[in-house]
Design an enzyme around this catalytic site. Structure first.
Site, short mmCIF file in Angstrom:
data_model
loop_
_atom_site.label_atom_id
_atom_site.label_comp_id
_atom_site.label_asym_id
_atom_site.label_seq_id
_atom_site.Cartn_x
_atom_site.Cartn_y
_atom_site.Cartn_z
N LYS A 107 0.21 4.33 4.75
CA LYS A 107 -0.55 3.30 5.46
C LYS A 107 0.44 2.45 6.26
O LYS A 107 1.18 1.64 5.72
CB LYS A 107 -1.34 2.42 4.49
CG LYS A 107 -2.19 1.36 5.20
CD LYS A 107 -3.07 0.60 4.22
CE LYS A 107 -3.86 -0.50 4.90
NZ LYS A 107 -4.73 0.00 6.00
N HIS B 157 0.85 -1.18 0.00
CA HIS B 157 0.00 0.00 0.00
C HIS B 157 0.89 1.24 0.00
O HIS B 157 2.09 1.15 0.23
CB HIS B 157 -0.91 0.04 1.24
CG HIS B 157 -2.04 -0.94 1.20
ND1 HIS B 157 -1.85 -2.27 1.47
CD2 HIS B 157 -3.36 -0.80 0.93
CE1 HIS B 157 -3.01 -2.90 1.37
NE2 HIS B 157 -3.93 -2.04 1.04
#
Length: 331
Positions: A218, A214
């Protein structure tokens, strides 16, 4: 014939996923008859939107300063849903005016949320709130929406989920609650859950490797990956979420995972590799998402779905994305 092929380098754990044509077959053109189908409630709402452009429905997008919030506003506008010029944000964001899809949206901080939401709900009685804020705000926000009586779609992950559901249930407000708004990803998760329920222990003894990539912002492991792992555990695989390989370094994401450079700031790549005890059999599952459109589209479908449930005074009040899928609408 189209098949999905996965190429995994055992050294770098690099995964490439592509649809590859196997052979070229000459086919005689075929004609198909088309019959009309009944229109689902959600499709009916969308048909109305296309004919009159604007629905008698408004959304308040909380978290509009983020990329996800802006993507939702764009989809809402194209679907004919009115976006109210008000949003909630952090103390630091209070007083900001955000431009999104040609709309100027004033962001309010935590201090005056109760009166602001009540005022907006009075002005827009067909209001549905969309929440894509931060995990630490989930429960306080849900309690506010429930107190005022505003239906909402909660796409924010985290928080105390048991407390969240109890808050909504006690208040009897309508809500769609789902940490995953991508309909196709939800369908994959549903299929995994069915397999786990019907064939428990089918992969007993198999080893599992999980990689997910990601955007660098994140920091935690994907909730989707955790849900898939839970299914594999029911299927007999021994695996702990701490074993997930988190790829957050942009260089690795480009070179090892194959993330397009333009999507480094917003992507979700997942790969699950199963191997038999003697390594003679393996299975691989992969789902890759670039950008945020899949989640924004699913969120607005959830809004339209919830509006229909409110309109019909449905007895059930709390829904998830599986319920949205079962309505039969896949844009």
């Amino acid at each position: 014939m189209m098949v999905s092929s996965l190429n995994v380098s055992p050294n770098s754990f690099r995964v490439a996923f592509s649809a590859a044509a196997i052979g070229t077959v000459s086919r005689t053109p075929r004609s198909f008859s088309v019959r009309s189908m009944s229109v689902s409630p959600v499709q009916h709402l969308q048909t109305s939107a296309s004919s009159s452009h604007k629905l008698d429905l408004s959304v308040m997008v909380n978290g509009c300063t983020g990329k996800m919030g802006k993507a939702i506003i764009k989809v809402a506008d194209s679907a004919g849903v009115n976006v109210v010029p008000v949003s909630f944000g952090s103390l630091e964001e209070s007083g900001l005016t955000i431009e999104a899809s040609g709309k100027n949206i004033l962001v309010h901080g935590p201090s005056d949320r109760d009166s602001v939401l009540a005022s907006v709900f009075d002005e827009y009685p067909n209001l549905i709130v969309v929440d894509f804020t931060v995990p630490s705000a989930v429960n306080d926000n849900a309690e506010l929406y429930s107190k005022v009586g505003v239906p909402f779609v909660m796409g924010t992950t985290g928080g105390d989920r048991d407390r969240l559901y109890k808050t909504v249930d006690d208040a009897k407000v309508y809500a769609v609650i789902s940490p995953q708004m991508g309909k196709q990803v939800v369908a994959f998760l549903a299929a995994m859950e069915i397999m786990a329920e019907q064939f428990p222990g089918a992969f007993s003894g198999y080893s599992l490797e999980v990689m997910e990539s990601h955007q660098a912002s994140k920091v935690d492991a994907s909730g989707t990956a955790k849900a898939v792992i839970s299914c594999f555990q029911k299927l007999g695989v021994s695996f702990d979420v701490d074993q997930i390989k988190l790829i957050r370094d942009p260089k690795q994401q480009i070179e090892m995972v194959g993330v397009p450079e333009e999507h480094l700031s917003g992507h979700a790549f997942h790969m699950y590799h199963l191997a038999s005890p003697d390594k003679t059999v393996s299975f691989e599952f992969q789902h890759n998402v670039c950008g945020r459109s899949i989640y924004a589209e699913g969120t607005i479908d959830a809004v339209l779905f919830l509006a229909k449930k409110i309109q019909s005074k449905a007895d059930k009040r709390i829904y998830n994305m599986i319920d949205v899928l079962r309505e039969g609408n896949m844009r």
